[in-house]
Write an enzyme that holds these catalytic residues in place. Sequence first.
Site, mmCIF file in Angstrom:
data_model
loop_
_atom_site.group_PDB
_atom_site.id
_atom_site.type_symbol
_atom_site.label_atom_id
_atom_site.label_comp_id
_atom_site.label_asym_id
_atom_site.label_seq_id
_atom_site.Cartn_x
_atom_site.Cartn_y
_atom_site.Cartn_z
ATOM 1 N N HIS A 274 0.839 -1.168 -0.060
ATOM 2 C CA HIS A 274 0.034 -0.097 0.075
ATOM 3 C C HIS A 274 0.900 1.451 -0.046
ATOM 4 C CE1 HIS A 274 -3.759 2.280 1.307
ATOM 5 N NE2 HIS A 274 -2.692 3.118 1.840
ATOM 6 N N GLU A 275 1.740 1.262 0.906
ATOM 7 C CA GLU A 275 2.649 2.638 1.211
ATOM 8 C C GLU A 275 3.432 2.754 -0.095
ATOM 9 O OE1 GLU A 275 1.905 4.586 3.149
ATOM 10 O OE2 GLU A 275 0.509 3.420 4.493
ATOM 11 N N HIS A 278 1.767 4.685 -2.685
ATOM 12 C CA HIS A 278 1.952 6.245 -2.435
ATOM 13 C C HIS A 278 3.282 6.795 -2.869
ATOM 14 C CE1 HIS A 278 -1.633 7.176 -0.159
ATOM 15 N NE2 HIS A 278 -1.548 5.951 0.690
ATOM 16 N N GLU A 304 -4.375 8.241 -3.010
ATOM 17 C CA GLU A 304 -4.913 6.977 -2.123
ATOM 18 C C GLU A 304 -5.237 6.010 -3.444
ATOM 19 O OE1 GLU A 304 -5.504 4.476 0.932
ATOM 20 O OE2 GLU A 304 -4.777 6.499 0.540
#
Length: 512
Positions: A274-275, A278, A304
């Site tokens: 997920h990170e 980003h 996001e």
Amino acid sequence: MATDAAGADAESAPEAYTELLETYKRVSNVQNSAGLLSWDQQVMMPEGGNPARSQQLSTLSSLAHELLTDDEVGERLDELEDADLTDERAAVVREIRRKYDRAVSVPSELVEEISTASSEALPAWEEAKAEDDFSTFAPHLEKHIELKREYAEHIDPEKDPYEVLFEDFEPCLPLEQAESILEELRDTLVPMIERIRESGDDIATGAFTKEGEYPEAAQEELCRDVLSTLGYPWERGRLDTSSHPFSSGTMFDARVTTRFDESDPLGSLLSTVHEFGHATYNLGLPDEHYATPLGESRDLSVHESQSRLWENHVGRSKAFWNVLLPAFKEQFPKAEDVTLEEAYEAANQVYEDNLIRVEADELTYHLHIIVRFEIERALIAGDIDVEEVPEVWNDKYEEYLGVRPETDSEGCLQDIHWSHGNFGYFPTYSLGSVMAAQLYDAAEADIDDLEGRIEEGDFEPLHEWLTENVHRHGARYETNDLVAQATGEDFTADAFTDYVTEKYGDLYGIDA
């Protein structure tokens, strides 16, 4: 030949534009410096460093505000109001104008007070969470609410204060549109989750058992492996641990953090992916436009969308697990008998008893968001008091998710966002998930055999598509325009609802 931030001949730019851009670069660099200090505060700063860090961040926040609201910035913007500008330069002016108009409405003293309150609230939140004591954090939350109401009043006294705060994180999507999308999610997901639970099908039984331990060192090695496999450039990033996973940085230095639970090997893994999403967005911004709007991301819903795309559409896919499973088994021999199908099912299990947002499955996650959205709206409106938050939180979890937190640490203290005063942030998580589905659909249509590429560990085509269609534009396009440019369609929830209906219908054998 010299070029400006819009990539055109610098000599051809109006003097007012050149001067405006130079000032904005100073603002951006001050803010980026504050971001680095904030990262350090959450990751590496000694426990006793907060009194000084609080003052440092407050000073930088006030300095950035003063630079942005200088009279000369307003004068340059006025000069450029009717100037003949290229599309990119016009976008730069539009973005600076938006930020200037909001910032000039807020007194510097209030900006500094908000920054100080945030720096003081962070360690209070960390202590409250560790000690399961909401009363430690409550005064800081009350202070943030008071300050943010005042902040919203300065910007637009005629508007719903929550709408003003939402615009800090998503200035280009009307709150009405956002609420409509969230309502469609709720209407789709609540009955779907109900049917899944009624099916009684525990698809992940026996895959990654939580009996025993998955050592933190092995989890970290696997996370580093996964980042390398996905194409994370270590010369421009790093992986660390924090109490709440986050990503921070620019196209030159995009750092990620995760956290480890030795009973849950998927938590750190999916948080890291997920990170990475980003970080890869930040890294994909054009180097030559650093510290200008063309080198900045298009706000939080789009940001996001990148993290949720990589976490859900890649990280939870069978194709990805085909690549990952051998490395997983190498780190965790107890998983040596897990099949690809079992791993895929484990990564997509819909939990019945999950209380923690960042550990939630792909479907119930959005109910976690709705709880926060409703509570913070009520707090800002004055419909509930801070002291009521734990009970209201627990009641809503019982109503929406069928579980009731036994402690505030696993309830209303689990997220870091309110310690920063970030009201209006949470909806962007679900909006980003919806956008991710639409973007991934478009990427699949454009990339020949995308699933097959991922199955072979080739992530470059997806990287290139996202960079070409999203990252390289920075903040040139507003959100709806960016989605339309990338996908050829208006931004709606259709792709997301189709995706989850098909995926979870197949996994759980339920009717659409």
